[in-house]
Scaffold this active site. Structure first.
Site, PDB file in Angstrom:
ATOM      1  CG  ASN A 142      -3.168   7.179  -0.717  1.00  0.00           C
ATOM      2  OD1 ASN A 142      -3.626   6.239  -1.533  1.00  0.00           O
ATOM      3  ND2 ASN A 142      -2.614   8.209  -1.521  1.00  0.00           N
ATOM      4  CB  VAL A 143      -3.319   4.122   5.253  1.00  0.00           C
ATOM      5  CG1 VAL A 143      -4.409   3.589   4.779  1.00  0.00           C
ATOM      6  CG2 VAL A 143      -1.804   3.152   4.736  1.00  0.00           C
ATOM      7  CG  ASP A 144       0.587   8.134   2.072  1.00  0.00           C
ATOM      8  OD1 ASP A 144      -0.030   9.211   2.301  1.00  0.00           O
ATOM      9  OD2 ASP A 144       0.881   7.810   1.009  1.00  0.00           O
ATOM     10  CB  CYS A 188      -6.939  -2.648  28.140  1.00  0.00           C
ATOM     11  SG  CYS A 188      -7.154  -3.874  26.709  1.00  0.00           S
ATOM     12  CG  HIS A 242      -8.928   2.132   2.122  1.00  0.00           C
ATOM     13  ND1 HIS A 242      -8.590   1.772   0.879  1.00  0.00           N
ATOM     14  CD2 HIS A 242     -10.339   2.009   1.864  1.00  0.00           C
ATOM     15  CE1 HIS A 242      -9.477   1.529  -0.084  1.00  0.00           C
ATOM     16  NE2 HIS A 242     -10.547   1.605   0.728  1.00  0.00           N
ATOM     17  CB  SER A 274      -5.500   0.041  -9.770  1.00  0.00           C
ATOM     18  OG  SER A 274      -6.024  -0.327  -8.542  1.00  0.00           O
ATOM     19  CG  ASN A 334      -3.460   5.605 -13.357  1.00  0.00           C
ATOM     20  OD1 ASN A 334      -2.203   5.251 -13.511  1.00  0.00           O
ATOM     21  ND2 ASN A 334      -4.426   5.400 -12.315  1.00  0.00           N
TER      22      ASN A 334
HETATM   23  C1  BJW Z   1       0.440   6.728 -10.888  1.00  0.00           C
HETATM   24  C2  BJW Z   1       1.842   6.764 -10.586  1.00  0.00           C
HETATM   25  C3  BJW Z   1       2.096   8.447 -10.485  1.00  0.00           C
HETATM   26  C4  BJW Z   1       1.655   4.988 -10.116  1.00  0.00           C
HETATM   27  N1  BJW Z   1       1.362   9.143 -11.104  1.00  0.00           N
HETATM   28  N2  BJW Z   1      -0.240   7.547 -11.206  1.00  0.00           N
HETATM   29  C5  BJW Z   1     -15.377  -8.723  -6.287  1.00  0.00           C
HETATM   30  C6  BJW Z   1     -15.791  -7.758  -7.152  1.00  0.00           C
HETATM   31  C7  BJW Z   1     -16.102  -6.535  -6.423  1.00  0.00           C
HETATM   32  C8  BJW Z   1     -15.537  -6.318  -5.181  1.00  0.00           C
HETATM   33  C9  BJW Z   1     -15.177  -7.184  -4.609  1.00  0.00           C
HETATM   34  C10 BJW Z   1     -15.023  -8.395  -4.819  1.00  0.00           C
HETATM   35  N3  BJW Z   1     -14.616  -9.319  -3.877  1.00  0.00           N
HETATM   36  C11 BJW Z   1     -14.483  -8.671  -2.886  1.00  0.00           C
HETATM   37  C12 BJW Z   1     -14.671  -7.332  -3.103  1.00  0.00           C
HETATM   38  C13 BJW Z   1     -14.794  -6.074  -2.228  1.00  0.00           C
HETATM   39  C14 BJW Z   1     -13.498  -5.831  -1.889  1.00  0.00           C
HETATM   40  C15 BJW Z   1     -12.766  -5.364  -3.218  1.00  0.00           C
HETATM   41  O1  BJW Z   1     -12.894  -4.227  -3.920  1.00  0.00           O
HETATM   42  N4  BJW Z   1     -11.901  -6.285  -3.919  1.00  0.00           N
HETATM   43  C16 BJW Z   1     -11.368  -5.983  -5.078  1.00  0.00           C
HETATM   44  C17 BJW Z   1      -9.719  -6.180  -4.901  1.00  0.00           C
HETATM   45  C18 BJW Z   1     -11.884  -7.196  -6.199  1.00  0.00           C
HETATM   46  N5  BJW Z   1     -13.392  -4.646  -1.104  1.00  0.00           N
HETATM   47  C19 BJW Z   1     -13.416  -4.448   0.131  1.00  0.00           C
HETATM   48  O2  BJW Z   1     -13.676  -5.740   0.634  1.00  0.00           O
HETATM   49  C20 BJW Z   1     -13.881  -3.451   1.011  1.00  0.00           C
HETATM   50  N6  BJW Z   1     -14.801  -3.650   1.902  1.00  0.00           N
HETATM   51  C21 BJW Z   1     -16.017  -3.912   1.611  1.00  0.00           C
HETATM   52  O3  BJW Z   1     -16.612  -4.066   0.418  1.00  0.00           O
HETATM   53  O4  BJW Z   1     -17.078  -3.996   2.738  1.00  0.00           O
HETATM   54  C22 BJW Z   1     -18.153  -4.690   2.349  1.00  0.00           C
HETATM   55  C23 BJW Z   1     -18.907  -4.588   3.944  1.00  0.00           C
HETATM   56  C24 BJW Z   1     -20.106  -3.799   4.045  1.00  0.00           C
HETATM   57  C25 BJW Z   1     -20.518  -3.842   5.305  1.00  0.00           C
HETATM   58  C26 BJW Z   1     -19.984  -4.414   6.191  1.00  0.00           C
HETATM   59  C27 BJW Z   1     -18.826  -5.237   6.224  1.00  0.00           C
HETATM   60  C28 BJW Z   1     -18.535  -5.390   4.824  1.00  0.00           C
HETATM   61  C29 BJW Z   1     -12.740  -2.842   1.633  1.00  0.00           C
HETATM   62  C30 BJW Z   1     -11.536  -2.533   1.004  1.00  0.00           C
HETATM   63  C31 BJW Z   1     -10.315  -2.196   1.897  1.00  0.00           C
HETATM   64  C32 BJW Z   1      -9.133  -2.150   0.996  1.00  0.00           C
HETATM   65  N7  BJW Z   1      -7.799  -1.832   1.682  1.00  0.00           N
HETATM   66  C33 BJW Z   1      -6.640  -1.582   1.222  1.00  0.00           C
HETATM   67  C34 BJW Z   1      -5.417  -1.851   2.510  1.00  0.00           C
HETATM   68  C35 BJW Z   1      -5.872  -0.576   3.229  1.00  0.00           C
HETATM   69  C36 BJW Z   1      -4.804  -0.619   4.505  1.00  0.00           C
HETATM   70  C37 BJW Z   1      -3.431  -0.473   4.054  1.00  0.00           C
HETATM   71  O5  BJW Z   1      -2.703   0.401   3.261  1.00  0.00           O
HETATM   72  O6  BJW Z   1      -2.695  -1.469   4.296  1.00  0.00           O
HETATM   73  O7  BJW Z   1      -6.434  -0.247   0.675  1.00  0.00           O
HETATM   74  S1  BJW Z   1      -6.233  -2.547  -0.095  1.00  0.00           S
HETATM   75  C38 BJW Z   1      -5.280  -1.413  -1.041  1.00  0.00           C
HETATM   76  O8  BJW Z   1      -6.021  -1.247  -2.251  1.00  0.00           O
HETATM   77  C39 BJW Z   1      -5.297  -0.137  -0.189  1.00  0.00           C
HETATM   78  C40 BJW Z   1      -5.579   0.953  -1.114  1.00  0.00           C
HETATM   79  O9  BJW Z   1      -6.420   2.040  -0.558  1.00  0.00           O
HETATM   80  C41 BJW Z   1      -6.531   0.320  -2.119  1.00  0.00           C
HETATM   81  C42 BJW Z   1      -6.731   0.622  -3.494  1.00  0.00           C
HETATM   82  O10 BJW Z   1      -5.290   0.918  -4.282  1.00  0.00           O
HETATM   83  P1  BJW Z   1      -4.815   1.913  -5.210  1.00  0.00           P
HETATM   84  O11 BJW Z   1      -4.520   3.234  -4.315  1.00  0.00           O
HETATM   85  O12 BJW Z   1      -5.703   2.192  -6.023  1.00  0.00           O
HETATM   86  O13 BJW Z   1      -3.447   1.615  -5.402  1.00  0.00           O
HETATM   87  P2  BJW Z   1      -3.134   0.631  -6.700  1.00  0.00           P
HETATM   88  O14 BJW Z   1      -1.364   0.066  -6.267  1.00  0.00           O
HETATM   89  O15 BJW Z   1      -4.216  -0.410  -7.093  1.00  0.00           O
HETATM   90  O16 BJW Z   1      -2.846   1.708  -7.868  1.00  0.00           O
HETATM   91  C43 BJW Z   1      -1.974   2.558  -8.037  1.00  0.00           C
HETATM   92  C44 BJW Z   1      -2.384   3.406  -9.404  1.00  0.00           C
HETATM   93  O17 BJW Z   1      -1.332   4.474  -9.319  1.00  0.00           O
HETATM   94  C45 BJW Z   1      -2.010   2.711 -10.572  1.00  0.00           C
HETATM   95  O18 BJW Z   1      -3.224   2.766 -11.500  1.00  0.00           O
HETATM   96  C46 BJW Z   1      -0.788   3.299 -11.207  1.00  0.00           C
HETATM   97  O19 BJW Z   1      -0.881   3.189 -12.798  1.00  0.00           O
HETATM   98  C47 BJW Z   1      -0.840   4.643 -10.779  1.00  0.00           C
HETATM   99  N8  BJW Z   1       0.524   5.360 -10.820  1.00  0.00           N
HETATM  100  N9  BJW Z   1       2.430   5.746 -10.033  1.00  0.00           N
HETATM  101  C48 BJW Z   1       0.148   8.705 -11.446  1.00  0.00           C
HETATM  102  N10 BJW Z   1       3.587   8.820 -10.554  1.00  0.00           N
HETATM  103 ZN    ZN Z   2      -7.010  -2.354  24.875  1.00  0.00          ZN
END
Ligand code: BJW
Ligand code: ZN
Length: 243
Positions: free
Chosen positions: A100-102, A148, A117, A189, A213
């Site tokens: 989370n970024v919040d 800058c 993240h 997720s 979850n």
């Molecule tokens: C509850 C609830 C309650 C609800 N109680 N539960 C194909 C296959 C595999 C991987 C890849 C692929 N193609 C590309 C990739 C890699 C990619 C990736 O994983 N993509 C997938 C989507 C397929 N990953 C990347 O690109 C990462 N970087 C990377 O791999 O770099 C390689 C590299 C190496 C060296 C040099 C250069 C590159 C980076 C990933 C960055 C993700 N960024 C984000 C945005 C961050 C900024 C922002 O916030 O704006 O991060 S995307 C977004 O998803 C955010 C989150 O942190 C992240 C995860 O989401 P999260 O937290 O799981 O939320 P939700 O909404 O998905 O789920 C919520 C859950 O809560 C649900 O399950 C609900 O059921 C539950 N819930 N209420 C309990 N009350």
């Molecule tokens: Zn600057």
């Protein structure tokens, strides 16, 4: 197996790692990324959270962040965030790893959340690289600029798709799940890599794994125990009769 088992694992573990996602902040009113409430205008996170999207339309991407900053600024940590602070007080070796970024873990009082993240309350200059805390809500004009250079655009200091996670934080997180006797996976997720890979690393290194979850996820069948429901209720329940 049940919450009783999870409480026992928590009580007995000397090393605990917790991995959180958007679901832990849902009860505070922060929208999740996937599922209901995960769409902003007509866009999914995958369409906006990328360097390509920002290069194409920085104003649009900043509008999304402005919308989210406004929502987050009006929220407070919930009982789930606070329960993790309690757990941190009682476990010798505790690590909180968050996607989370919040900033709600900081606000709750967690000492050293490992932010995989980034942080929505920081900006980074695309030209000089300077990072700054910025809590303006709303942030105007869009896109914001650095002092800058007149053409230097600021971006949110977060990790987008295709970008590497901050190396030192990743190393700390990986080491923490390797040491952990218990890995708690809360409100994610588990579809975004490499963050979700930490769960597998914990498993391979012998940790008990517990998922909390509201819904089932791709890891639900592989973790040792699933606690189904709201993190803001289950986490406090975990420590109630606990330590
Ligand atoms: C509850 C609830 C309650 C609800 N109680 N539960 C194909 C296959 C595999 C991987 C890849 C692929 N193609 C590309 C990739 C890699 C990619 C990736 O994983 N993509 C997938 C989507 C397929 N990953 C990347 O690109 C990462 N970087 C990377 O791999 O770099 C390689 C590299 C190496 C060296 C040099 C250069 C590159 C980076 C990933 C960055 C993700 N960024 C984000 C945005 C961050 C900024 C922002 O916030 O704006 O991060 S995307 C977004 O998803 C955010 C989150 O942190 C992240 C995860 O989401 P999260 O937290 O799981 O939320 P939700 O909404 O998905 O789920 C919520 C859950 O809560 C649900 O399950 C609900 O059921 C539950 N819930 N209420 C309990 N009350
Ligand atoms: Zn600057």
């Amino acid at each position: 197996m049940s919450i009783v088992q999870a409480r026992r694992w928590l009580r007995e573990a000397e090393s605990v790692a917790v991995i959180t996602g958007a679901g832990i902040s849902a009860e505070s009113g922060v929208p999740v990324f996937r599922g209901p409430g995960g769409i902003w205008r007509k866009y999914r996170a995958e369409e906006l959270a990328s360097p390509q999207a920002f290069a194409q339309d920085p104003k649009l991407v900043w509008e999304w962040y402005n919308w989210r900053r406004e929502i987050i600024a009006a929220t407070e940590p919930n009982a789930g965030h606070r329960a993790l602070v309690e757990i941190e007080r009682t476990v010798d070796d505790f690590s909180l790893i968050t996607q989370n970024v919040d900033g709600l873990h900081d606000l709750a009082g967690s000492r050293h959340p490992l932010k995989l993240h980034g942080d929505i309350w920081e900006t980074v200059c695309m030209l000089c690289g300077e990072r700054r805390i910025n809590r303006d809500v709303p942030l105007t004009p869009l896109p914001p600029h650095c002092t800058c250079h007149p053409k230097a655009v600021l971006r949110p200091a977060v990790v987008w798709f295709g970008e590497a996670l901050p190396f030192v934080i990743w190393e700390e997180a990986e080491a923490a799940v390797k040491r952990a006797e218990l890995v708690l996976v809360v409100g994610t997720s588990a579809v975004v890599y490499p963050a979700s890979g930490l769960i597998t690393i914990g498993m391979r290194n012998g940790a008990h794994t517990v998922e909390i979850n509201a819904h089932r996820t791709p890891i639900s069948d592989t973790v040792d125990l699933c606690l189904s429901g709201n993190a803001a209720e289950i986490l406090p329940d975990l420590i109630d009769a606990g330590r």
